[in-house]
Design a protein around this motif. Structure first.
Motif, PDB file in Angstrom:
ATOM      1  N   SER A  63       0.818  -1.197   0.000  1.00 54.42           N
ATOM      2  CA  SER A  63       0.000   0.000   0.000  1.00 54.42           C
ATOM      3  C   SER A  63       0.866   1.267   0.000  1.00 54.42           C
ATOM      4  CB  SER A  63      -0.926  -0.004   1.218  1.00 54.42           C
ATOM      5  OG  SER A  63      -1.656   1.180   1.296  1.00 54.42           O
ATOM      6  N   GLU A  64       1.881   1.303   0.856  1.00 50.89           N
ATOM      7  CA  GLU A  64       2.752   2.483   0.977  1.00 50.89           C
ATOM      8  C   GLU A  64       3.567   2.723  -0.285  1.00 50.89           C
ATOM      9  OE1 GLU A  64       3.633   5.250   3.429  1.00 50.89           O
ATOM     10  OE2 GLU A  64       1.671   4.403   3.759  1.00 50.89           O
ATOM     11  N   LEU A  65       4.097   1.655  -0.861  1.00 51.11           N
ATOM     12  CA  LEU A  65       4.950   1.793  -2.031  1.00 51.11           C
ATOM     13  C   LEU A  65       4.153   1.781  -3.331  1.00 51.11           C
ATOM     14  CD1 LEU A  65       7.872  -0.593  -0.969  1.00 51.11           C
ATOM     15  CD2 LEU A  65       7.753   1.891  -0.708  1.00 51.11           C
ATOM     16  N   LYS A  84      14.393   3.015  -3.520  1.00 49.76           N
ATOM     17  CA  LYS A  84      15.589   3.373  -2.766  1.00 49.76           C
ATOM     18  C   LYS A  84      15.432   2.968  -1.303  1.00 49.76           C
ATOM     19  CE  LYS A  84      17.178   7.151  -5.631  1.00 49.76           C
ATOM     20  NZ  LYS A  84      17.683   6.256  -6.582  1.00 49.76           N
ATOM     21  N   HIS A  85      16.565   2.769  -0.643  1.00 46.99           N
ATOM     22  CA  HIS A  85      16.592   2.394   0.767  1.00 46.99           C
ATOM     23  C   HIS A  85      15.779   3.380   1.606  1.00 46.99           C
ATOM     24  CE1 HIS A  85      18.240   2.642   4.858  1.00 46.99           C
ATOM     25  NE2 HIS A  85      18.269   1.316   4.775  1.00 46.99           N
ATOM     26  N   SER A  86      15.929   4.661   1.343  1.00 48.79           N
ATOM     27  CA  SER A  86      15.242   5.677   2.148  1.00 48.79           C
ATOM     28  C   SER A  86      13.724   5.553   2.061  1.00 48.79           C
ATOM     29  CB  SER A  86      15.678   7.081   1.733  1.00 48.79           C
ATOM     30  OG  SER A  86      15.367   7.319   0.376  1.00 48.79           O
ATOM     31  N   ARG A  87      13.210   5.195   0.907  1.00 52.72           N
ATOM     32  CA  ARG A  87      11.756   5.057   0.754  1.00 52.72           C
ATOM     33  C   ARG A  87      11.244   3.851   1.542  1.00 52.72           C
ATOM     34  NH1 ARG A  87       8.094   4.874  -4.515  1.00 52.72           N
ATOM     35  NH2 ARG A  87       6.103   5.117  -3.466  1.00 52.72           N
ATOM     36  N   VAL A  88      11.958   2.755   1.506  1.00 50.75           N
ATOM     37  CA  VAL A  88      11.573   1.562   2.259  1.00 50.75           C
ATOM     38  C   VAL A  88      11.711   1.834   3.760  1.00 50.75           C
ATOM     39  CG1 VAL A  88      12.098  -0.873   2.692  1.00 50.75           C
ATOM     40  CG2 VAL A  88      12.171   0.016   0.349  1.00 50.75           C
ATOM     41  N   ALA A  89      12.784   2.513   4.160  1.00 54.04           N
ATOM     42  CA  ALA A  89      13.004   2.849   5.572  1.00 54.04           C
ATOM     43  C   ALA A  89      11.903   3.778   6.090  1.00 54.04           C
ATOM     44  CB  ALA A  89      14.374   3.481   5.763  1.00 54.04           C
ATOM     45  N   ASP A  90      11.493   4.745   5.279  1.00 53.14           N
ATOM     46  CA  ASP A  90      10.410   5.656   5.674  1.00 53.14           C
ATOM     47  C   ASP A  90       9.095   4.900   5.849  1.00 53.14           C
ATOM     48  OD1 ASP A  90      12.156   7.784   5.643  1.00 53.14           O
ATOM     49  OD2 ASP A  90      11.465   8.574   3.704  1.00 53.14           O
ATOM     50  N   ALA A  91       8.829   3.963   4.955  1.00 55.29           N
ATOM     51  CA  ALA A  91       7.608   3.165   5.055  1.00 55.29           C
ATOM     52  C   ALA A  91       7.649   2.301   6.317  1.00 55.29           C
ATOM     53  CB  ALA A  91       7.437   2.295   3.811  1.00 55.29           C
ATOM     54  N   LEU A  92       8.791   1.726   6.621  1.00 58.53           N
ATOM     55  CA  LEU A  92       8.932   0.911   7.833  1.00 58.53           C
ATOM     56  C   LEU A  92       8.726   1.765   9.082  1.00 58.53           C
ATOM     57  CD1 LEU A  92       9.573  -1.752   9.234  1.00 58.53           C
ATOM     58  CD2 LEU A  92      12.010  -1.189   9.007  1.00 58.53           C
ATOM     59  N   GLU A  93       9.274   2.965   9.082  1.00 59.14           N
ATOM     60  CA  GLU A  93       9.095   3.872  10.214  1.00 59.14           C
ATOM     61  C   GLU A  93       7.618   4.221  10.412  1.00 59.14           C
ATOM     62  OE1 GLU A  93      10.358   8.429  11.170  1.00 59.14           O
ATOM     63  OE2 GLU A  93      11.927   7.128  10.343  1.00 59.14           O
ATOM     64  N   GLU A  94       6.919   4.441   9.325  1.00 56.47           N
ATOM     65  CA  GLU A  94       5.482   4.736   9.394  1.00 56.47           C
ATOM     66  C   GLU A  94       4.708   3.540   9.954  1.00 56.47           C
ATOM     67  OE1 GLU A  94       1.927   6.741   9.115  1.00 56.47           O
ATOM     68  OE2 GLU A  94       3.926   7.569   8.814  1.00 56.47           O
ATOM     69  N   TYR A  95       5.093   2.339   9.532  1.00 56.41           N
ATOM     70  CA  TYR A  95       4.442   1.129  10.038  1.00 56.41           C
ATOM     71  C   TYR A  95       4.626   0.997  11.542  1.00 56.41           C
ATOM     72  CZ  TYR A  95       3.073  -3.742  10.589  1.00 56.41           C
ATOM     73  OH  TYR A  95       2.443  -4.892  11.010  1.00 56.41           O
ATOM     74  N   VAL A  96       5.859   1.198  12.009  1.00 59.18           N
ATOM     75  CA  VAL A  96       6.155   1.079  13.437  1.00 59.18           C
ATOM     76  C   VAL A  96       5.355   2.102  14.224  1.00 59.18           C
ATOM     77  CG1 VAL A  96       7.968   1.361  15.176  1.00 59.18           C
ATOM     78  CG2 VAL A  96       8.430   0.036  13.118  1.00 59.18           C
ATOM     79  N   GLU A  97       5.297   3.321  13.721  1.00 59.06           N
ATOM     80  CA  GLU A  97       4.552   4.383  14.406  1.00 59.06           C
ATOM     81  C   GLU A  97       3.057   4.076  14.458  1.00 59.06           C
ATOM     82  OE1 GLU A  97       3.708   8.971  13.390  1.00 59.06           O
ATOM     83  OE2 GLU A  97       5.824   8.406  13.467  1.00 59.06           O
TER      84      GLU A  97
END
Length: 135
Positions: A63-65, A84-97
Motif C-alpha cells: 500500500s505504501e509503495l 531506494k533504501h530511504s523510501r523503504v526505511a520511511d515506510a517501515l518507520e510509518e508502520y512502526v509508528e
C-alpha cells in the motif's frame, strides 16, 4: 526498615521507563535492486522483531509503495519496481509508528487484536486500546 526507607530503595532500584523503550531497536532494512525488483533481504527478521505477521507487514508495504510484492522461499520480500533504501526505511518507520508503538505510553509491547469487528492496537504495558486503520 520503615516505609520511607522501603520507598527510597524501590525508587533507586526501579529502572527508568525510557530504558524500556530504548531496548526496542527496529532493524534497518537491507534492500537491493535485482533487475526491476527490489529485494528486502532482512524482511523475515524485521517482522519477527516487530512481532507482526509477514502478511500484515507486506500488505502495508504494498500500500505504501504502491506496488505488488511477494515473499520468496528465503523469507525475503520482493517488490516490483526500483525503490531506494530511504523510501523503504520511511515506510517501515510509518508502520512502526502506526501499528507497533503505543500512542499512550510509547511502548513497543503491543499486539493487534480484534475488538467488536475492528482491529485495534492493544498495549501490554499500559493496557491502552488504540484504533488503527484497516489495510
Amino acid at each position: 526498615m520503615d516505609y520511607e526507607d522501603s520507598l527510597d530503595r524501590a525508587l533507586t532500584e526501579t529502572p527508568e521507563m525510557s530504558d524500556a523503550v530504548d531496548r526496542f531497536q527496529v532493524p534497518d532494512p537491507e534492500v537491493r535492486s535485482e533487475g526491476n525488483v527490489t529485494v528486502y533481504e532482512n524482511f523475515a527478521g524485521t517482522h519477527d522483531r516487530l512481532n507482526r505477521t509477514q502478511e500484515h507487514l507486506l500488505k502495508f508495504f504494498q500500500s505504501e509503495l504502491g506496488t505488488s510484492a511477494s515473499i520468496d522461499d528465503r523469507g525475503r520480500a520482493r517488490f516490483t519496481g526500483d525503490f531506494k533504501h530511504s523510501r523503504v526505511a520511511d515506510a517501515l518507520e510509518e508502520y512502526v509508528e502506526t501499528f507497533v508503538t503505543c500512542s499512550e505510553c510509547g511502548s513497543p509491547d503491543t499486539r493487534l487484536v480484534e475488538e467488536r469487528g475492528a482491529t485495534v492496537l492493544k498495549c501490554d504495558a499500559c493496557g491502552a486500546l488504540s484504533s488503527v486503520s484497516e489495510l
